[in-house]
Design a protein around this motif. Sequence first.
Motif, PDB file in Angstrom:
ATOM      1  N   VAL A   1      42.676  33.104 -25.468  1.00 31.07           N
ATOM      2  CA  VAL A   1      44.088  33.162 -25.073  1.00 31.07           C
ATOM      3  C   VAL A   1      44.857  32.206 -25.992  1.00 31.07           C
ATOM      4  CG1 VAL A   1      45.752  32.769 -23.223  1.00 31.07           C
ATOM      5  CG2 VAL A   1      43.487  33.711 -22.689  1.00 31.07           C
ATOM      6  N   ARG A   2      45.887  32.718 -26.645  1.00 29.18           N
ATOM      7  CA  ARG A   2      46.617  31.925 -27.641  1.00 29.18           C
ATOM      8  C   ARG A   2      48.121  31.983 -27.347  1.00 29.18           C
ATOM      9  NH1 ARG A   2      44.810  34.394 -31.512  1.00 29.18           N
ATOM     10  NH2 ARG A   2      43.009  33.058 -31.928  1.00 29.18           N
ATOM     11  N   ALA A   3      48.743  30.791 -27.284  1.00 27.15           N
ATOM     12  CA  ALA A   3      50.187  30.709 -27.056  1.00 27.15           C
ATOM     13  C   ALA A   3      50.924  30.083 -28.238  1.00 27.15           C
ATOM     14  CB  ALA A   3      50.474  29.899 -25.800  1.00 27.15           C
ATOM     15  N   LEU A   4      50.216  29.299 -29.038  1.00 29.50           N
ATOM     16  CA  LEU A   4      50.835  28.558 -30.143  1.00 29.50           C
ATOM     17  C   LEU A   4      49.994  28.692 -31.402  1.00 29.50           C
ATOM     18  CD1 LEU A   4      51.564  25.233 -28.194  1.00 29.50           C
ATOM     19  CD2 LEU A   4      53.316  26.818 -29.031  1.00 29.50           C
ATOM     20  N   LYS A   5      50.632  28.487 -32.534  1.00 33.89           N
ATOM     21  CA  LYS A   5      49.908  28.478 -33.795  1.00 33.89           C
ATOM     22  C   LYS A   5      49.284  27.122 -34.077  1.00 33.89           C
ATOM     23  CE  LYS A   5      52.933  32.044 -35.740  1.00 33.89           C
ATOM     24  NZ  LYS A   5      53.927  32.387 -36.789  1.00 33.89           N
ATOM     25  N   HIS A   6      49.763  26.093 -33.366  1.00 30.60           N
ATOM     26  CA  HIS A   6      49.207  24.743 -33.540  1.00 30.60           C
ATOM     27  C   HIS A   6      49.606  23.917 -32.318  1.00 30.60           C
ATOM     28  CE1 HIS A   6      53.287  23.413 -34.496  1.00 30.60           C
ATOM     29  NE2 HIS A   6      53.367  24.447 -35.342  1.00 30.60           N
ATOM     30  N   PRO A   7      48.940  22.804 -32.055  1.00 35.96           N
ATOM     31  CA  PRO A   7      49.286  21.969 -30.902  1.00 35.96           C
ATOM     32  C   PRO A   7      50.682  21.364 -31.059  1.00 35.96           C
ATOM     33  CG  PRO A   7      47.118  21.392 -31.803  1.00 35.96           C
ATOM     34  CD  PRO A   7      47.774  22.278 -32.803  1.00 35.96           C
ATOM     35  N   VAL A   8      51.363  21.172 -29.914  1.00 41.57           N
ATOM     36  CA  VAL A   8      52.662  20.492 -29.913  1.00 41.57           C
ATOM     37  C   VAL A   8      52.687  19.482 -28.765  1.00 41.57           C
ATOM     38  CG1 VAL A   8      53.919  22.410 -30.979  1.00 41.57           C
ATOM     39  CG2 VAL A   8      53.722  22.304 -28.481  1.00 41.57           C
TER      40      VAL A   8
ATOM     41  N   ASP B   1      50.533  25.615 -21.513  1.00 43.04           N
ATOM     42  CA  ASP B   1      49.347  25.404 -22.335  1.00 43.04           C
ATOM     43  C   ASP B   1      48.369  26.560 -22.163  1.00 43.04           C
ATOM     44  OD1 ASP B   1      46.916  24.424 -20.426  1.00 43.04           O
ATOM     45  OD2 ASP B   1      48.859  23.776 -19.633  1.00 43.04           O
ATOM     46  N   SER B   2      47.530  26.754 -23.146  1.00 44.41           N
ATOM     47  CA  SER B   2      46.631  27.916 -23.145  1.00 44.41           C
ATOM     48  C   SER B   2      45.600  27.841 -22.025  1.00 44.41           C
ATOM     49  CB  SER B   2      45.935  28.046 -24.499  1.00 44.41           C
ATOM     50  OG  SER B   2      45.192  26.864 -24.795  1.00 44.41           O
ATOM     51  N   ASN B   3      45.242  26.632 -21.572  1.00 39.76           N
ATOM     52  CA  ASN B   3      44.300  26.520 -20.452  1.00 39.76           C
ATOM     53  C   ASN B   3      44.912  27.090 -19.172  1.00 39.76           C
ATOM     54  OD1 ASN B   3      42.423  25.155 -22.093  1.00 39.76           O
ATOM     55  ND2 ASN B   3      43.417  23.192 -21.668  1.00 39.76           N
TER      56      ASN B   3
ATOM     57  N   VAL C   1      49.359  16.702 -25.169  1.00 42.23           N
ATOM     58  CA  VAL C   1      49.540  17.779 -26.135  1.00 42.23           C
ATOM     59  C   VAL C   1      49.357  19.107 -25.403  1.00 42.23           C
ATOM     60  CG1 VAL C   1      47.110  17.890 -26.837  1.00 42.23           C
ATOM     61  CG2 VAL C   1      48.882  18.609 -28.443  1.00 42.23           C
ATOM     62  N   ILE C   2      50.078  20.114 -25.812  1.00 38.99           N
ATOM     63  CA  ILE C   2      49.922  21.453 -25.248  1.00 38.99           C
ATOM     64  C   ILE C   2      48.848  22.184 -26.052  1.00 38.99           C
ATOM     65  CG2 ILE C   2      51.050  23.675 -24.837  1.00 38.99           C
ATOM     66  CD1 ILE C   2      53.672  22.208 -24.500  1.00 38.99           C
ATOM     67  N   ALA C   3      47.756  22.538 -25.381  1.00 35.36           N
ATOM     68  CA  ALA C   3      46.660  23.234 -26.050  1.00 35.36           C
ATOM     69  C   ALA C   3      47.148  24.585 -26.562  1.00 35.36           C
ATOM     70  CB  ALA C   3      45.498  23.436 -25.089  1.00 35.36           C
TER      71      ALA C   3
END
Length: 455
Positions: free
Chosen positions: A212-219, A230-232, A316-318
Motif C-alpha cells: 500500500v503506497r500513499a507517498l513517493k517518499h517519507p514526510v 500514513d501507509s500503515n 514521519v508519515i510512512a
Amino acid sequence: MAQISADEIRSRVEADWNRIVDVLNRKIALASVSAKGITGEHMKRSAEFVAEQMREVGVDAKVVQSANPDGTPGAWEVIGSRVVDPDAPTVLLYAHHDVQPVPDPAAWDTDPFVGTEVDGRLYGRGSADDGGGIAIHSGALKALGDDLKVNVKIFIEGEEEMGSPSFIPFIEAHRDEFASDVIIVADSGNWSADIPSLTTSLRGNTCVDVTVRALKHPVHSGQYGGPILDSNTLAAMLIASLYDDNGDLAVPGIAAEEPIGGLQRDLDEATVREDAGIVDSYTLAGSGSLASRLWTKPSLTVIGFDAHPVDGSFNVIAPETRFRLSLRTAPNQRPEQAQDALAKFLENNPPFGAQVEVTRLENGMGWAMDPNAVATRDALEAMEEAFGVAPINKGEGGSIPFIPELQRLFPSAQVLVTGPEDPKANAHSPNESISLSGLKNNVVTEALLLAKLGA
C-alpha cells in the motif's frame, strides 16, 4: 471364507502389543528430525528401520531416495507392497517417518527422544506424529497375517515435516507402485483418546503480498499529517474492509462451506478458548458453528507486516507498507480462484485512492472426503467396533497439500484420513505424546477396516 471377527483381531493385537510399543519406542530413539537434513544419514537410518519393520509384517519393503524438482537428492522414502490376489482391492498405507525438531529439550518433562510412559500415555518426539501412524500400520498388518484379503502398498515419507518438496516428482516416478483403490493416510487424529474420528476435510491455502503506497517518499507528520494518512493506517483500513460486522470474511468470490458430511457435534468454545490461550475479554469472530469457522469457512491471517519498530520511531508519515496475507480456503474451492477474488478486492478497494499492488504467491488445494463412499462406511463401522462408541467426524482447519495431490494423481481412489493423535498429543510442541489405549484401538480399527475392504 468368513471375515475375521473383531474379537479375534483384538486378541491378536493384545498378543502383539509389546512388540508394537517397542517399535514405537525404537522409532522415537532414532531422532529422525528432517530439519537437520532430509538427506542425512540419520534419516536414512530411520527409513531403513521402518523398512525392516514393514518386512517383518509381510511387506516387501525397500528404501529409495527421492529427487527434488531441481534434480538434487531428496528424502529417504520407504515403499513396498504385499500382493495376496491380483483381483483383490489394493490399499495404500501412508505415514511419515520424519519428526519435528526439539528446539528446547528443557521445555520437556521427559527426554524427548526416549519413549517414556506416564499415566497411560507414551511421551516422546514423534510418538504421535507420525510414529503412531507407522505403529498402526505395523500392528494392523501383523494382526491380519495370512487373513489379509487386500493387496497392500506402503509409502512412509521422509520429509513431511519439511513440506514434501519431492513428493509429487517421487510419486510420478513410481506411479505404478502407488496406484490403489483406497488410500489410508494415518497422519491425523481422533476426537479424543476414547472417541474415534475420520478427518472429513482440510482447508486449502493461498498467500498474497500486498503493498500500500500513499507517498513517493517519507514526510514530516507535523507538516503533512491530517489530509495524508500514513501507509500503515491505510493498510489497516484495507485489511479491515475484508470483513463484515460479524467478523466473517466478506470478499465476493471467496467460498464458505459447512462441515463435510454434516456436523455431529460442535466444538466446545471453552475448550477452544483454553487450548488457544484466548484472553477473557475477546469475543470469537464470525458466525455459524464453531466447527465450520475452524474447518470449512475461509479464514484470513496477516502473517507478516513491514513497519518501523516502536523503538527508534520518529515523527514521519510512512510512505508505503507491505504485508502478507495467508488465506485458508474452503475445502472444495480452487485456491487460485480464491486468490484472484482476494487480489481483485484489494486492488479495487484502495482506501482514499492509495496505490495497492498485489503479488500472488503459492497455492495449495484443500480436500474433502466422499461421505457416501463404501470405504467411508467401512471405516466408520470399523471405528465403532474397535472403540465401542460411535465416531465423531471432524475437519481440520489446516492444510496437508499432498492429500489433494494424491487425489489428483489417483482420482478413482477413495482417500481416508485417520491417525493416532488426540487433543492432548501436543504434536509439534513440547511433551508430545500418544494415548496407548487409543493407539491399541487404532490398530484394531485399521485391521478391521482392511478386513472389511477385502470382504
